[in-house]
Design a protein around this motif. Structure first.
Motif, PDB file in Angstrom:
ATOM      1  N   TRP A 124      -1.433   1.692  -2.204  1.00 26.73           N
ATOM      2  CA  TRP A 124      -2.381   1.507  -3.310  1.00 26.73           C
ATOM      3  C   TRP A 124      -2.030   2.424  -4.481  1.00 26.73           C
ATOM      4  N   TRP A 163     -10.582   5.262  -5.020  1.00 28.21           N
ATOM      5  CA  TRP A 163     -11.679   4.935  -4.097  1.00 28.21           C
ATOM      6  C   TRP A 163     -11.599   3.498  -3.605  1.00 28.21           C
ATOM      7  N   ILE A 164     -11.168   2.599  -4.450  1.00 24.30           N
ATOM      8  CA  ILE A 164     -11.030   1.205  -4.026  1.00 24.30           C
ATOM      9  C   ILE A 164      -9.981   1.098  -2.924  1.00 24.30           C
ATOM     10  N   GLY A 165      -8.864   1.769  -3.104  1.00 25.68           N
ATOM     11  CA  GLY A 165      -7.827   1.787  -2.075  1.00 25.68           C
ATOM     12  C   GLY A 165      -8.304   2.422  -0.785  1.00 25.68           C
ATOM     13  N   ASN A 188      -3.233   3.612   1.695  1.00 31.29           N
ATOM     14  CA  ASN A 188      -3.517   4.502   0.568  1.00 31.29           C
ATOM     15  C   ASN A 188      -2.263   4.800  -0.244  1.00 31.29           C
ATOM     16  N   ASN A 203      -3.236   2.603 -11.950  1.00 32.62           N
ATOM     17  CA  ASN A 203      -4.276   2.594 -12.981  1.00 32.62           C
ATOM     18  C   ASN A 203      -5.666   2.313 -12.426  1.00 32.62           C
ATOM     19  N   PHE A 204      -5.744   1.873 -11.171  1.00 31.29           N
ATOM     20  CA  PHE A 204      -7.035   1.585 -10.561  1.00 31.29           C
ATOM     21  C   PHE A 204      -7.553   2.806  -9.811  1.00 31.29           C
ATOM     22  N   SER A 205      -8.824   2.790  -9.493  1.00 31.98           N
ATOM     23  CA  SER A 205      -9.446   3.914  -8.807  1.00 31.98           C
ATOM     24  C   SER A 205      -8.903   4.076  -7.388  1.00 31.98           C
ATOM     25  N   PHE A 225      -0.810   0.367  -7.619  1.00 26.46           N
ATOM     26  CA  PHE A 225      -1.914   0.246  -8.578  1.00 26.46           C
ATOM     27  C   PHE A 225      -2.348   1.625  -9.081  1.00 26.46           C
TER      28      PHE A 225
END
Length: 62
Positions: free
Chosen positions: A25, A35-37, A22, A31-33, A29
């Motif tokens: 992530w 939740w994906i991480g 986490n 800029n990414f959600s 990243f």
């Protein structure tokens, strides 16, 4: 090669993997959600816990 550890040790390492993934992530990243991480971290933590080598039980009946 990983040492054979108890279930409690693998639970600890699974939690550490979850937290570490986490943090990576969020750091790599942003800029990414999140939740994906979290989903990726949960899968990796489960794999760590499930497939970590356990101590052999040498209970032979005499």
């Amino acid at each position: 090669m990983l040492p054979r550890m108890t279930t409690g040790n693998w639970l600890f390492w699974a939690i550490m993997v979850w937290i570490g993934v986490n943090f990576l992530w969020i750091g790599l990243f942003p800029n990414f959600s999140v939740w994906i991480g979290a989903i990726i971290a949960t899968v990796l933590a489960f794999v760590t816990f499930k497939f970590g080598p356990r101590p052999r039980e040498d209970h032979k009946e005499e």
